[in-house]
Design a protein around this motif. Structure first.
Motif, PDB file in Angstrom:
ATOM      1  N   GLN A 101       0.827  -1.199   0.000  1.00 43.03           N
ATOM      2  CA  GLN A 101       0.000   0.000   0.000  1.00 43.03           C
ATOM      3  C   GLN A 101       0.870   1.262   0.000  1.00 43.03           C
ATOM      4  O   GLN A 101       0.578   2.234  -0.707  1.00 43.03           O
ATOM      5  N   GLU A 102       1.959   1.263   0.782  1.00 51.08           N
ATOM      6  CA  GLU A 102       2.860   2.408   0.798  1.00 51.08           C
ATOM      7  C   GLU A 102       3.503   2.632  -0.561  1.00 51.08           C
ATOM      8  O   GLU A 102       3.651   3.773  -1.025  1.00 51.08           O
ATOM      9  N   THR A 107       2.268   1.816  -3.461  1.00 54.10           N
ATOM     10  CA  THR A 107       1.243   2.308  -4.378  1.00 54.10           C
ATOM     11  C   THR A 107       0.997   3.800  -4.188  1.00 54.10           C
ATOM     12  O   THR A 107       0.903   4.567  -5.155  1.00 54.10           O
ATOM     13  N   GLU A 108       0.909   4.214  -2.920  1.00 56.15           N
ATOM     14  CA  GLU A 108       0.696   5.631  -2.644  1.00 56.15           C
ATOM     15  C   GLU A 108       1.883   6.469  -3.102  1.00 56.15           C
ATOM     16  O   GLU A 108       1.713   7.581  -3.636  1.00 56.15           O
ATOM     17  N   ALA A 109       3.103   5.974  -2.915  1.00 55.11           N
ATOM     18  CA  ALA A 109       4.284   6.710  -3.368  1.00 55.11           C
ATOM     19  C   ALA A 109       4.302   6.847  -4.884  1.00 55.11           C
ATOM     20  O   ALA A 109       4.672   7.895  -5.430  1.00 55.11           O
ATOM     21  N   GLN A 115       1.658   6.846  -6.905  1.00 54.93           N
ATOM     22  CA  GLN A 115       0.625   7.802  -7.304  1.00 54.93           C
ATOM     23  C   GLN A 115       1.077   9.235  -7.052  1.00 54.93           C
ATOM     24  O   GLN A 115       0.829  10.140  -7.854  1.00 54.93           O
ATOM     25  N   SER A 116       1.759   9.460  -5.927  1.00 51.23           N
ATOM     26  CA  SER A 116       2.246  10.801  -5.629  1.00 51.23           C
ATOM     27  C   SER A 116       3.274  11.264  -6.650  1.00 51.23           C
ATOM     28  O   SER A 116       3.240  12.412  -7.112  1.00 51.23           O
TER      29      SER A 116
END
Length: 383
Positions: free
Chosen positions: A333-334, A336-338, A340-341
């Motif tokens: 999850q981390e 994926t968020e990185a 996207q950012s």
């Protein structure tokens, strides 16, 4: 001489190992009857019987280690637990086999027994084979892997020189037992024909093979033993034979006795030498090591305390697995968020859809065409 699994692999001083053949129609029935009788008498704490496939699947005490398969020729697996001495627990596993010995003789079934105590094994303890097989000679379970050789009775050597040497070689290669040879200076009476191994402590009594040489075999036995093992056969004496790989502690002179009286009395010196020889570390064959591994890794007959400890280990094991899965999910999850950012930053805050992503230009020529042209330049004259 037979090769062992490793020159440094020796039988642990807590273990008791044996292998033999049962002559009869139903060896498993003999084992069941003996186990039931001993449990009813309070000798055994408990016992159980397993199918070979079931024994290979389960690893109760060692859930993270692979089970040791008893092999495709295994017939049945029996486990028993009892206590000796001052409450020392002994665990033992007996497996019956239909293998090469069965094909040679339709009346024999091979068996292997591995037992281990919680501390060093004492000769005064009962022999584990007597927990599975009935003791007393009524059931012929006590035959060695070498045809014609049996525990608990004197085994006379063959009269022919070649057959005698072949027997000694076969015993060295196949037998797991200690062996000694006694020369009968004269034909003994009924008392003298009794087995000398009967004077040994209970555990050793079923780990020793007794060979006898007749009065006429003094020279032939001496010649054969000298050629095969480098030991001498005194007239009217006895010799404890070395193993397939003699230990440095073995001294032929010390384990050779010049006089043994066959009159029914205890041969004290011979018994002392056999007990001394049994204390010398012995190399463990590959089959014996596999049997001990199966006992340790594939044990099923748990006490209530062991079942509780096993359940606690399994809970801990599953908790560790769940924690690892949770951490893996969080890391994914981390990441994926990185991603996207970073993508928003590269597109000024706009995340493109898959249809808006730039398409790489199509090459005008194929890689094969370009490679062919490059090779062609080197083929030109003067290149």
């Amino acid at each position: 001489m037979a090769k062992q699994a490793s020159p440094t692999t020796v039988i642990p001083d807590t273990a008791w190992l044996a292998r033999g053949r049962h002559l009869g129609p139903d060896p498993e029935l003999d084992v069941r009857r003996n186990l039931i009788a001993l449990k009813a008498a309070g000798v055994l704490d408990d016992f159980m019987e397993l199918e070979p496939a079931e024994a290979a699947r389960s690893t109760a005490l060692y859930p993270r280690e692979p089970a040791a398969d008893p092999g495709p020729s295994a017939r049945r697996v029996f486990e028993a637990r009892w206590r000796v001495g001052d409450g020392v627990t002994v665990r033992a596993q007996l497996t019956t086999y239909t293998g090469e010995a069965r094909r040679r003789s339709q009346e024999s079934v091979a068996w292997i027994l591995a037992a281990e105590a919680e501390q060093r094994w004492e000769p005064a303890w009962p022999a584990p084979v007597t927990m599975f097989w009935p003791d007393g000679g009524r059931v012929e379970w006590d035959h060695d892997m070498v045809p014609g050789v049996r525990l608990g009775s004197p085994n006379h050597l063959p009269a022919d020189d070649d057959e005698l040497r072949e027997l000694l070689r076969d015993c060295a290669r196949q037998s797991w037992y200690l062996r000694f040879v006694v020369h009968e200076a004269m034909t003994p009476d009924a008392l003298g024909r009794r087995p000398l191994a009967a004077f040994l402590p209970p555990s050793l009594r079923h780990q020793v093979i007794e060979h006898r040489a007749t009065p006429q075999q003094a020279q032939i036995a001496d010649f054969a033993l000298r050629k095969e093992f480098g030991v001498r056969m005194p007239r009217g004496g006895a010799v404890v034979l070395p193993g397939a790989e003699p230990h440095p502690a073995y001294d032929a002179d010390r384990f050779t006795l010049h006089t043994v009286f066959l009159d029914g009395t205890e041969p004290t010196e011979l018994i002392t030498r056999i007990i001394e020889f049994a204390s010398i570390p012995r190399p463990m064959s590959a089959e014996a090591e596999a049997a001990l591994t199966r006992l340790r890794r594939g044990w099923h007959l748990l006490t209530p305390d062991e079942e509780l400890a096993h359940a606690q280990r399994m809970v801990h094991h599953y908790a560790e697995a769940l924690e690892a899965m949770t951490q893996s999910r969080d890391r994914y999850q981390e990441a994926t968020e990185a991603l996207q950012s970073a993508l928003k930053e590269a597109t000024n805050g706009e995340v493109p859809t898959p249809g808006q992503l730039p398409v790489p230009p199509k090459p005008t020529t194929s890689p094969r065409t370009a490679f062919t042209k490059a090779i062609g330049r080197f083929r030109a004259p003067g290149k």
